[in-house]
Design an enzyme around this catalytic site. Structure first.
Site, PDB file in Angstrom:
ATOM      1  CB  SER A  27      49.044  48.514  36.246  1.00 33.33           C
ATOM      2  OG  SER A  27      48.411  49.777  36.577  1.00 33.33           O
ATOM      3  CE1 TYR A  54      43.500  49.291  36.094  1.00 32.25           C
ATOM      4  CE2 TYR A  54      45.211  50.875  35.432  1.00 32.25           C
ATOM      5  CZ  TYR A  54      44.992  49.553  35.716  1.00 32.25           C
ATOM      6  OH  TYR A  54      45.700  48.418  35.849  1.00 32.25           O
TER       7      TYR A  54
END
Length: 160
Positions: free
Chosen positions: A134, A147
């Site tokens: 991402s 993350y």
């Protein structure tokens, strides 16, 4: 029609779900894995090609590695494995357990599945391993630092 089987790890929602649909539209039989079996069954019913369902939590690394191999065998072999599974928590939850879950899934789980996929392809003499990411990997921030530390992309093709 393309007959090379594909497994999408993390196919119950989002990018993984849409990738599974694209692979099926292009003639691939698709192995679908995630924690939410009901979502996978629902997706398999929508596909124009065969959809094989295997419930899997990649945080349970040893079990997940075995299930990946089982799914590949049930499909009669696969040419591509896409590792897409991941979790995302924001700073709303800064407790260690939340960070540990992120690491267990996004780092240990990803690594265990990628390693199992690589071993599988070595045993078959070739294949393609895709790891999805991402924008968080490139542009980290304060919202989800654990993350951001993991989500980078890679694609490895192995040929003997």
């Amino acid at each position: 029609m393309n007959d090379g089987g594909v497994i999408v790890v993390g196919a119950s929602a989002g990018i993984g779900r849409e990738l599974a649909k694209v692979f099926a539209r292009n003639g691939h039989e698709v192995g679908l894995t995630a924690r939410r079996r009901e979502k996978l069954v629902e997706l398999a019913d929508e596909l124009p090609t065969a959809g094989y369902v295997k419930e899997m939590d990649i945080a349970e690394t040893d079990e997940a590695r075995g299930r990946l191999r089982e799914l590949a065998e049930e499909m009669g072999g696969v040419e591509t494995i896409v590792v897409n599974a991941g979790v995302f928590f924001t700073n709303e939850s800064l407790e260690w357990e939340t960070k540990k879950t992120t690491i267990d899934v996004n780092v240990a789980g990803f690594t265990a599945i990628a390693d199992a996929a690589f071993d599988y392809f070595v045993s078959r003499g070739g294949g393609t391993l895709v790891g999805l990411s991402s924008v968080g990997a490139l542009h980290g921030g304060r919202v989800a630092p654990t993350y951001n530390a993991r989500r980078h992309s890679s694609r490895i093709t192995y040929q003997d």
